[in-house]
Design a protein around this motif. Structure first.
Motif, PDB file in Angstrom:
ATOM      1  N   LEU A 110      12.647  59.783  95.046  1.00  0.00           N
ATOM      2  CA  LEU A 110      11.893  60.437  96.111  1.00  0.00           C
ATOM      3  C   LEU A 110      12.879  61.330  96.854  1.00  0.00           C
ATOM      4  O   LEU A 110      13.953  60.874  97.259  1.00  0.00           O
ATOM      5  CB  LEU A 110      11.319  59.391  97.075  1.00  0.00           C
ATOM      6  CG  LEU A 110      10.800  59.932  98.414  1.00  0.00           C
ATOM      7  CD1 LEU A 110       9.521  60.744  98.230  1.00  0.00           C
ATOM      8  CD2 LEU A 110      10.545  58.808  99.415  1.00  0.00           C
ATOM      9  N   VAL A 111      12.532  62.619  96.998  1.00  0.00           N
ATOM     10  CA  VAL A 111      13.378  63.544  97.766  1.00  0.00           C
ATOM     11  C   VAL A 111      12.626  63.906  99.036  1.00  0.00           C
ATOM     12  O   VAL A 111      11.473  64.330  98.992  1.00  0.00           O
ATOM     13  CB  VAL A 111      13.687  64.826  96.951  1.00  0.00           C
ATOM     14  CG1 VAL A 111      14.479  65.827  97.797  1.00  0.00           C
ATOM     15  CG2 VAL A 111      14.476  64.479  95.690  1.00  0.00           C
ATOM     16  N   LEU A 112      13.273  63.726 100.194  1.00  0.00           N
ATOM     17  CA  LEU A 112      12.614  64.064 101.466  1.00  0.00           C
ATOM     18  C   LEU A 112      13.598  64.801 102.341  1.00  0.00           C
ATOM     19  O   LEU A 112      14.806  64.808 102.066  1.00  0.00           O
ATOM     20  CB  LEU A 112      12.108  62.783 102.142  1.00  0.00           C
ATOM     21  CG  LEU A 112      12.967  61.523 102.032  1.00  0.00           C
ATOM     22  CD1 LEU A 112      14.039  61.502 103.087  1.00  0.00           C
ATOM     23  CD2 LEU A 112      12.089  60.296 102.158  1.00  0.00           C
ATOM     24  N   ASP A 113      13.114  65.446 103.406  1.00  0.00           N
ATOM     25  CA  ASP A 113      14.075  66.150 104.255  1.00  0.00           C
ATOM     26  C   ASP A 113      14.415  65.301 105.481  1.00  0.00           C
ATOM     27  O   ASP A 113      13.983  64.153 105.616  1.00  0.00           O
ATOM     28  CB  ASP A 113      13.616  67.572 104.588  1.00  0.00           C
ATOM     29  CG  ASP A 113      12.348  67.612 105.400  1.00  0.00           C
ATOM     30  OD1 ASP A 113      12.190  66.764 106.300  1.00  0.00           O
ATOM     31  OD2 ASP A 113      11.503  68.482 105.155  1.00  0.00           O
ATOM     32  N   LEU A 114      15.206  65.880 106.384  1.00  0.00           N
ATOM     33  CA  LEU A 114      15.810  65.108 107.478  1.00  0.00           C
ATOM     34  C   LEU A 114      14.809  64.399 108.386  1.00  0.00           C
ATOM     35  O   LEU A 114      15.130  63.399 109.001  1.00  0.00           O
ATOM     36  CB  LEU A 114      16.675  66.049 108.337  1.00  0.00           C
ATOM     37  CG  LEU A 114      17.880  66.664 107.632  1.00  0.00           C
ATOM     38  CD1 LEU A 114      18.515  67.734 108.492  1.00  0.00           C
ATOM     39  CD2 LEU A 114      18.902  65.604 107.272  1.00  0.00           C
ATOM     40  N   PHE A 115      13.582  64.949 108.502  1.00  0.00           N
ATOM     41  CA  PHE A 115      12.593  64.344 109.393  1.00  0.00           C
ATOM     42  C   PHE A 115      11.795  63.234 108.703  1.00  0.00           C
ATOM     43  O   PHE A 115      10.998  62.568 109.333  1.00  0.00           O
ATOM     44  CB  PHE A 115      11.606  65.404 109.889  1.00  0.00           C
ATOM     45  CG  PHE A 115      12.201  66.382 110.861  1.00  0.00           C
ATOM     46  CD1 PHE A 115      12.331  66.060 112.207  1.00  0.00           C
ATOM     47  CD2 PHE A 115      12.632  67.635 110.441  1.00  0.00           C
ATOM     48  CE1 PHE A 115      12.871  66.964 113.113  1.00  0.00           C
ATOM     49  CE2 PHE A 115      13.168  68.553 111.337  1.00  0.00           C
ATOM     50  CZ  PHE A 115      13.295  68.213 112.682  1.00  0.00           C
ATOM     51  N   ILE A 120      11.468  56.315 103.598  1.00  0.00           N
ATOM     52  CA  ILE A 120      12.446  55.595 102.768  1.00  0.00           C
ATOM     53  C   ILE A 120      12.028  54.131 102.585  1.00  0.00           C
ATOM     54  O   ILE A 120      12.164  53.569 101.497  1.00  0.00           O
ATOM     55  CB  ILE A 120      13.872  55.696 103.369  1.00  0.00           C
ATOM     56  CG1 ILE A 120      14.370  57.154 103.305  1.00  0.00           C
ATOM     57  CG2 ILE A 120      14.849  54.777 102.648  1.00  0.00           C
ATOM     58  CD1 ILE A 120      15.719  57.401 103.956  1.00  0.00           C
ATOM     59  N   ASP A 121      11.485  53.519 103.643  1.00  0.00           N
ATOM     60  CA  ASP A 121      11.090  52.099 103.563  1.00  0.00           C
ATOM     61  C   ASP A 121      10.011  51.874 102.510  1.00  0.00           C
ATOM     62  O   ASP A 121      10.032  50.880 101.783  1.00  0.00           O
ATOM     63  CB  ASP A 121      10.584  51.607 104.925  1.00  0.00           C
ATOM     64  CG  ASP A 121      11.656  51.708 106.007  1.00  0.00           C
ATOM     65  OD1 ASP A 121      12.845  51.779 105.637  1.00  0.00           O
ATOM     66  OD2 ASP A 121      11.315  51.732 107.199  1.00  0.00           O
ATOM     67  N   ILE A 122       9.054  52.813 102.440  1.00  0.00           N
ATOM     68  CA  ILE A 122       7.965  52.671 101.450  1.00  0.00           C
ATOM     69  C   ILE A 122       8.549  52.782 100.039  1.00  0.00           C
ATOM     70  O   ILE A 122       8.210  52.012  99.147  1.00  0.00           O
ATOM     71  CB  ILE A 122       6.880  53.753 101.674  1.00  0.00           C
ATOM     72  CG1 ILE A 122       6.274  53.621 103.071  1.00  0.00           C
ATOM     73  CG2 ILE A 122       5.794  53.673 100.610  1.00  0.00           C
ATOM     74  CD1 ILE A 122       5.338  54.755 103.458  1.00  0.00           C
ATOM     75  N   ALA A 123       9.453  53.759  99.854  1.00  0.00           N
ATOM     76  CA  ALA A 123      10.076  53.943  98.537  1.00  0.00           C
ATOM     77  C   ALA A 123      10.852  52.686  98.133  1.00  0.00           C
ATOM     78  O   ALA A 123      10.804  52.264  96.973  1.00  0.00           O
ATOM     79  CB  ALA A 123      10.992  55.158  98.575  1.00  0.00           C
ATOM     80  N   SER A 124      11.553  52.074  99.112  1.00  0.00           N
ATOM     81  CA  SER A 124      12.321  50.851  98.821  1.00  0.00           C
ATOM     82  C   SER A 124      11.404  49.728  98.339  1.00  0.00           C
ATOM     83  O   SER A 124      11.733  49.017  97.387  1.00  0.00           O
ATOM     84  CB  SER A 124      13.068  50.365 100.064  1.00  0.00           C
ATOM     85  OG  SER A 124      13.953  51.349 100.494  1.00  0.00           O
ATOM     86  N   GLU A 125      10.242  49.593  98.999  1.00  0.00           N
ATOM     87  CA  GLU A 125       9.271  48.561  98.583  1.00  0.00           C
ATOM     88  C   GLU A 125       8.894  48.741  97.113  1.00  0.00           C
ATOM     89  O   GLU A 125       8.633  47.784  96.400  1.00  0.00           O
ATOM     90  CB  GLU A 125       7.982  48.658  99.415  1.00  0.00           C
ATOM     91  CG  GLU A 125       8.095  48.203 100.853  1.00  0.00           C
ATOM     92  CD  GLU A 125       6.890  48.666 101.664  1.00  0.00           C
ATOM     93  OE1 GLU A 125       5.789  48.842 101.094  1.00  0.00           O
ATOM     94  OE2 GLU A 125       7.041  48.869 102.885  1.00  0.00           O
ATOM     95  N   LEU A 126       8.852  50.017  96.676  1.00  0.00           N
ATOM     96  CA  LEU A 126       8.432  50.317  95.305  1.00  0.00           C
ATOM     97  C   LEU A 126       9.634  50.444  94.358  1.00  0.00           C
ATOM     98  O   LEU A 126       9.488  50.882  93.213  1.00  0.00           O
ATOM     99  CB  LEU A 126       7.615  51.615  95.284  1.00  0.00           C
ATOM    100  CG  LEU A 126       6.334  51.619  96.136  1.00  0.00           C
ATOM    101  CD1 LEU A 126       5.806  53.039  96.305  1.00  0.00           C
ATOM    102  CD2 LEU A 126       5.261  50.743  95.494  1.00  0.00           C
ATOM    103  N   SER A 127      10.826  50.118  94.869  1.00  0.00           N
ATOM    104  CA  SER A 127      12.084  50.234  94.098  1.00  0.00           C
ATOM    105  C   SER A 127      12.338  51.654  93.589  1.00  0.00           C
ATOM    106  O   SER A 127      12.839  51.855  92.482  1.00  0.00           O
ATOM    107  CB  SER A 127      12.084  49.264  92.908  1.00  0.00           C
ATOM    108  OG  SER A 127      11.856  47.957  93.359  1.00  0.00           O
ATOM    109  N   VAL A 128      11.972  52.640  94.405  1.00  0.00           N
ATOM    110  CA  VAL A 128      12.244  54.048  94.057  1.00  0.00           C
ATOM    111  C   VAL A 128      13.397  54.528  94.949  1.00  0.00           C
ATOM    112  O   VAL A 128      13.307  54.449  96.177  1.00  0.00           O
ATOM    113  CB  VAL A 128      10.999  54.939  94.293  1.00  0.00           C
ATOM    114  CG1 VAL A 128      11.321  56.409  94.023  1.00  0.00           C
ATOM    115  CG2 VAL A 128       9.831  54.476  93.436  1.00  0.00           C
ATOM    116  N   PRO A 129      14.509  55.028  94.372  1.00  0.00           N
ATOM    117  CA  PRO A 129      15.623  55.499  95.204  1.00  0.00           C
ATOM    118  C   PRO A 129      15.269  56.775  95.976  1.00  0.00           C
ATOM    119  O   PRO A 129      14.613  57.664  95.437  1.00  0.00           O
ATOM    120  CB  PRO A 129      16.744  55.758  94.196  1.00  0.00           C
ATOM    121  CG  PRO A 129      16.077  55.910  92.881  1.00  0.00           C
ATOM    122  CD  PRO A 129      14.798  55.131  92.927  1.00  0.00           C
ATOM    123  N   SER A 130      15.700  56.828  97.244  1.00  0.00           N
ATOM    124  CA  SER A 130      15.398  57.995  98.103  1.00  0.00           C
ATOM    125  C   SER A 130      16.630  58.862  98.289  1.00  0.00           C
ATOM    126  O   SER A 130      17.740  58.351  98.434  1.00  0.00           O
ATOM    127  CB  SER A 130      14.944  57.521  99.482  1.00  0.00           C
ATOM    128  OG  SER A 130      13.782  56.764  99.388  1.00  0.00           O
TER     129      SER A 130
END
Length: 434
Positions: A110-115, A120-130
């Motif tokens: 998952l790529v996201l910007d500074l805001f 990140i927490d949702i991605a972690s639940e799904l074991s996807v690196p941010s």
């Protein structure tokens, strides 16, 4: 057959965040055979500019628009606060989309910007690196407090609290992509990569990433036909980005300063507003901007300059032979576009991190002149005329032009096949694919 690796991309609201991320997605698709899906939060109906960018994405890049968020309960909040709240108020929709992508694709990042750090927490639940895409400079120069972003200057403001909140969460990411390149900020990038600045994840300088699409409606744009008739390097291009607006008084001073400078100019003008970021979410002018210009200005400057409302095809203007300078708000996208095309600058920051960028450009890299603001918070007409003449004709302008030419060459080298940014991106994508 194994599925193609897939990347989810989450831009926060605003064209300045969307464009570099769409360009990054194009690199993923064209150079690395990675498909991606944009998850786009919104505050209301999408602006025309956003529809055009998302509608012209190449095959393999999709987008999903999230349900719009309402701010009826919080009238008059700052743009920075609105961006962060748009994201927190969209989190349940983001969770649904990410779950569905994780189930239907081989989701590698998952790529996201500074805001967007709350995602990140949702991605972690799904074991996807941010990964955080930092869409601005690494900025390793001394900056006076007055040149820090406005929200950081008022500790009581919600925008300040959000700034701290996101900054503290950087360490949760697996890596940070920097839209910069080693030769632009060698010491800063080395310090960031050597972990001299504490608890940061790996840094990947992958820039300059700038808009590559042909601006829709650009080819026949009147300003390019006008530019074709001007002498080489003679025109100062003036634009305050997709969201910047001047006050009525400042608009008048700028008009009069341009007129008395006697230099040729192409000015993208918007109707004035008390708020510098008034058109941040819409990227257009609210009313006819011509009616706010000084009486007789357009007639008096007929041979000297051209005024266009709201928008011009910036990449085509900056790459045009007649362009000799750029008066800019110092947004990072515009800054990189001018570096890539070797156009020297006048730094006129308005909001967000633009003042910090202006310090880097004028005091650090020495590729910009920065006009002085008077006691009333205005840049006066005489100061404007002096700086415009200085850039377009003076010795100082010639030295800036030489330095900018060096940066242009360094930028081209960074994204070439063996360049530092290409290697950095390659390292990151290899990590995802394996």
């Amino acid at each position: 057959m194994t599925q193609k690796p897939h990347v989810a991309i989450f831009p926060s609201p605003g064209m300045g965040h969307l464009i570099p991320l769409t360009e990054l997605a194009k690199k993923f698709a064209l150079n690395y055979d990675l498909s991606s899906t944009f998850i786009v939060p919104s505050i209301g109906p999408p602006p025309e500019a956003q529809k055009k960018v998302l509608g012209s994405l190449p095959e393999g890049i999709n987008y999903i628009s999230l349900p719009p968020v309402s701010f009826d309960d919080l009238p008059g909040i700052r743009a920075e606060t609105q961006i962060s709240l748009t994201i927190t108020r969209s989190l349940s929709s983001v969770r649904d989309v990410l779950k569905s992508l994780a189930a239907s694709t081989r989701l590698v990042a998952l790529v996201l910007d500074l805001f967007g750090t709350d995602v990140i927490d949702i991605a972690s639940e799904l074991s996807v690196p941010s990964y955080i895409a930092s869409l601005s400079t690494g900025c390793g120069i001394s900056v006076h407090g007055r040149d820090l972003p406005d929200p950081i200057q008022d500790r009581k403001d919600d925008a300040y609290k959000w700034f701290l909140h996101h900054s503290k969460r950087h360490s949760l990411a697996e890596g940070i992509l920097l839209n910069s390149f080693v030769d632009l900020e060698p010491e800063t990038i080395k310090a960031l990569q050597d972990q001299e600045l504490g608890n940061l994840p790996p840094i990947y300088p992958v820039g300059p990433i700038i808009y590559s699409g042909s601006s829709i409606g650009a080819s026949g744009h009147e300003c390019l036909q006008w530019m074709d008739d001007q002498p080489n390097g003679s025109v100062l291009y003036i634009s305050f980005g997709s969201g910047g607006t001047l006050s009525f008084e400042q608009l008048n001073e700028l008009a009069m300063g341009l007129e008395i400078s006697e230099q040729k100019f192409l000015w993208v003008v918007r109707s004035p507003d008390k708020s510098a970021s008034a058109s941040y979410f819409s990227a257009t002018s609210n009313t006819d901007p011509y009616s706010f210009l000084p009486k007789g200005f357009l007639d008096r400057t007929k041979g000297q300059g051209l005024v266009v409302p709201s928008w011009a095809p910036q990449i085509q203007v900056l790459s045009h032979g007649s362009t000799g300078g750029f008066l800019t708000h110092c947004g990072w996208n515009s800054t990189l576009e001018s570096i890539v095309h070797g156009v020297p600058l006048i730094a006129w920051p308005l909001y967000a991190e633009q003042k910090t960028n202006a310090v880097l450009l004028s005091a650090g890299l020495k590729v910009a002149l920065r006009p002085e603001v008077d006691g009333n918070g205005l840049v006066g007409r005489e100061e404007i005329a002096k700086v415009v003449k200085g850039l377009m004709q003076g010795e100082e302008g010639a030295a800036i032009r030489r330095r900018m030419k060096g940066l242009k060459e360094a930028a081209a080298k960074a994204v070439s096949e063996e360049g530092s940014s290409t290697k950095s991106l390659h390292e990151l994508v290899s990590k995802w694919k394996n």
